[in-house]
Design a protein around this motif. Structure first.
Motif, PDB file in Angstrom:
ATOM      1  N   PHE A  15     -59.600  -2.237  58.043  1.00  0.00           N
ATOM      2  CA  PHE A  15     -60.318  -3.023  59.047  1.00  0.00           C
ATOM      3  C   PHE A  15     -61.797  -2.886  58.720  1.00  0.00           C
ATOM      4  O   PHE A  15     -62.313  -1.782  58.639  1.00  0.00           O
ATOM      5  CB  PHE A  15     -60.078  -2.486  60.460  1.00  0.00           C
ATOM      6  N   SER A  16     -62.488  -4.015  58.519  1.00  0.00           N
ATOM      7  CA  SER A  16     -63.906  -4.005  58.160  1.00  0.00           C
ATOM      8  C   SER A  16     -64.691  -4.822  59.167  1.00  0.00           C
ATOM      9  O   SER A  16     -64.395  -6.003  59.364  1.00  0.00           O
ATOM     10  CB  SER A  16     -64.112  -4.604  56.765  1.00  0.00           C
ATOM     11  N   GLU A  17     -65.685  -4.200  59.761  1.00  0.00           N
ATOM     12  CA  GLU A  17     -66.522  -4.925  60.717  1.00  0.00           C
ATOM     13  C   GLU A  17     -67.494  -5.808  59.958  1.00  0.00           C
ATOM     14  O   GLU A  17     -68.307  -5.327  59.189  1.00  0.00           O
ATOM     15  CB  GLU A  17     -67.268  -3.950  61.625  1.00  0.00           C
ATOM     16  N   TYR A  45     -58.829  -3.233  69.386  1.00  0.00           N
ATOM     17  CA  TYR A  45     -59.413  -2.357  68.371  1.00  0.00           C
ATOM     18  C   TYR A  45     -60.352  -1.338  69.000  1.00  0.00           C
ATOM     19  O   TYR A  45     -61.257  -1.689  69.764  1.00  0.00           O
ATOM     20  CB  TYR A  45     -60.167  -3.200  67.343  1.00  0.00           C
ATOM     21  N   ALA A  46     -60.144  -0.080  68.661  1.00  0.00           N
ATOM     22  CA  ALA A  46     -61.012   1.013  69.094  1.00  0.00           C
ATOM     23  C   ALA A  46     -61.676   1.582  67.835  1.00  0.00           C
ATOM     24  O   ALA A  46     -61.044   2.342  67.101  1.00  0.00           O
ATOM     25  CB  ALA A  46     -60.205   2.077  69.815  1.00  0.00           C
ATOM     26  N   HIS A  61     -61.733   5.340  67.516  1.00  0.00           N
ATOM     27  CA  HIS A  61     -60.388   5.932  67.424  1.00  0.00           C
ATOM     28  C   HIS A  61     -59.410   4.851  66.994  1.00  0.00           C
ATOM     29  O   HIS A  61     -58.661   4.326  67.813  1.00  0.00           O
ATOM     30  CB  HIS A  61     -59.965   6.527  68.767  1.00  0.00           C
ATOM     31  N   PRO A  62     -59.404   4.500  65.697  1.00  0.00           N
ATOM     32  CA  PRO A  62     -58.541   3.402  65.259  1.00  0.00           C
ATOM     33  C   PRO A  62     -57.061   3.641  65.547  1.00  0.00           C
ATOM     34  O   PRO A  62     -56.286   2.702  65.680  1.00  0.00           O
ATOM     35  CB  PRO A  62     -58.800   3.293  63.760  1.00  0.00           C
ATOM     36  N   GLU A  63     -56.647   4.903  65.690  1.00  0.00           N
ATOM     37  CA  GLU A  63     -55.245   5.187  65.997  1.00  0.00           C
ATOM     38  C   GLU A  63     -54.839   4.690  67.387  1.00  0.00           C
ATOM     39  O   GLU A  63     -53.654   4.575  67.690  1.00  0.00           O
ATOM     40  CB  GLU A  63     -54.947   6.690  65.848  1.00  0.00           C
ATOM     41  N   LYS A  64     -55.799   4.369  68.224  1.00  0.00           N
ATOM     42  CA  LYS A  64     -55.517   3.811  69.558  1.00  0.00           C
ATOM     43  C   LYS A  64     -55.465   2.282  69.528  1.00  0.00           C
ATOM     44  O   LYS A  64     -55.225   1.655  70.541  1.00  0.00           O
ATOM     45  CB  LYS A  64     -56.567   4.276  70.565  1.00  0.00           C
ATOM     46  N   SER A  65     -55.687   1.698  68.370  1.00  0.00           N
ATOM     47  CA  SER A  65     -55.683   0.241  68.224  1.00  0.00           C
ATOM     48  C   SER A  65     -54.254  -0.295  68.217  1.00  0.00           C
ATOM     49  O   SER A  65     -53.302   0.435  67.913  1.00  0.00           O
ATOM     50  CB  SER A  65     -56.383  -0.167  66.926  1.00  0.00           C
ATOM     51  N   ALA A 119     -70.954  -7.639  64.896  1.00  0.00           N
ATOM     52  CA  ALA A 119     -70.564  -7.096  66.196  1.00  0.00           C
ATOM     53  C   ALA A 119     -69.413  -7.859  66.843  1.00  0.00           C
ATOM     54  O   ALA A 119     -68.709  -7.316  67.696  1.00  0.00           O
ATOM     55  CB  ALA A 119     -71.770  -7.093  67.129  1.00  0.00           C
ATOM     56  N   ASN A 120     -69.183  -9.098  66.438  1.00  0.00           N
ATOM     57  CA  ASN A 120     -68.157  -9.922  67.079  1.00  0.00           C
ATOM     58  C   ASN A 120     -66.986 -10.282  66.171  1.00  0.00           C
ATOM     59  O   ASN A 120     -66.105 -11.024  66.573  1.00  0.00           O
ATOM     60  CB  ASN A 120     -68.790 -11.216  67.619  1.00  0.00           C
ATOM     61  N   ARG A 121     -66.972  -9.793  64.939  1.00  0.00           N
ATOM     62  CA  ARG A 121     -65.915 -10.189  64.010  1.00  0.00           C
ATOM     63  C   ARG A 121     -65.451  -8.994  63.187  1.00  0.00           C
ATOM     64  O   ARG A 121     -66.240  -8.191  62.726  1.00  0.00           O
ATOM     65  CB  ARG A 121     -66.426 -11.279  63.086  1.00  0.00           C
TER      66      ARG A 121
END
Length: 157
Positions: free
Chosen positions: A106-108, A19-20, A23-27, A111-113
């Motif tokens: 995608f929801s953060e 996951y980026a 730039h989510p398109e690079k995920s 920081a780790n999940r």
């Protein structure tokens, strides 16, 4: 006639998300689901019907003995105009691989999940799955299912 909707889940799966956030398109997303881990916990059904439904899906519809894995691998992720993402990839189901698109968010959580929620409509016949019927074929189900994914991804340390 009343429409029936059944809710099934898979209890065993693995996957990887690269996951980026900027730039989510690079995920990229890859999921491998154990087809024999399907269960029905639909509270509107008796336990015996839940079990029969899960057995039908596992043994007849998915033929999990011959095709033990359901796999998805994304090849493109793009942002939607208003909210969310479109995840395009290859889905292998019952030995047949087809291109599919999913609407995803995608929801953060921290920081780790990261929580992932996605859905897509699939035509059963495209994967060689015959829609079930009852009453000697007088009642048929639709040739499509709504697939709804809810997952959480934890950062690999």
């Amino acid at each position: 006639m009343r429409r029936f909707k059944y809710f099934l889940s898979f209890e065993s799966f693995t996957g990887e998300l690269q996951y980026a956030s900027d730039h989510p398109e690079k995920s990229r997303l890859r999921i491998d689901i154990d087809a024999s881990s399907v269960v029905c916990r639909d509270s509107s059904l008796r336990a015996s019907k839940q079990q029969r439904l899960a057995e039908y899906v596992r043994d007849l519809a998915l033929n999990a003995a011959a095709h033990p894995s359901i796999q998805f691998s994304s090849y493109q992720i793009s942002t939607k105009a208003l909210r969310g993402l479109i995840v395009e990839g290859a889905l292998t189901l019952c030995g047949t691989t087809k291109a599919v698109k999913m609407n995803a968010v995608f929801s953060e959580r921290n920081a780790n999940r990261l929580d992932i929620e996605a859905d897509s409509l699939l035509k059963l016949s495209e994967f060689g799955i015959r829609a079930p019927s009852s009453l000697f074929g007088l009642m048929e189900t639709q040739d499509q299912v709504l697939v709804h994914l809810q997952m959480s991804a934890a950062r690999k340390i």
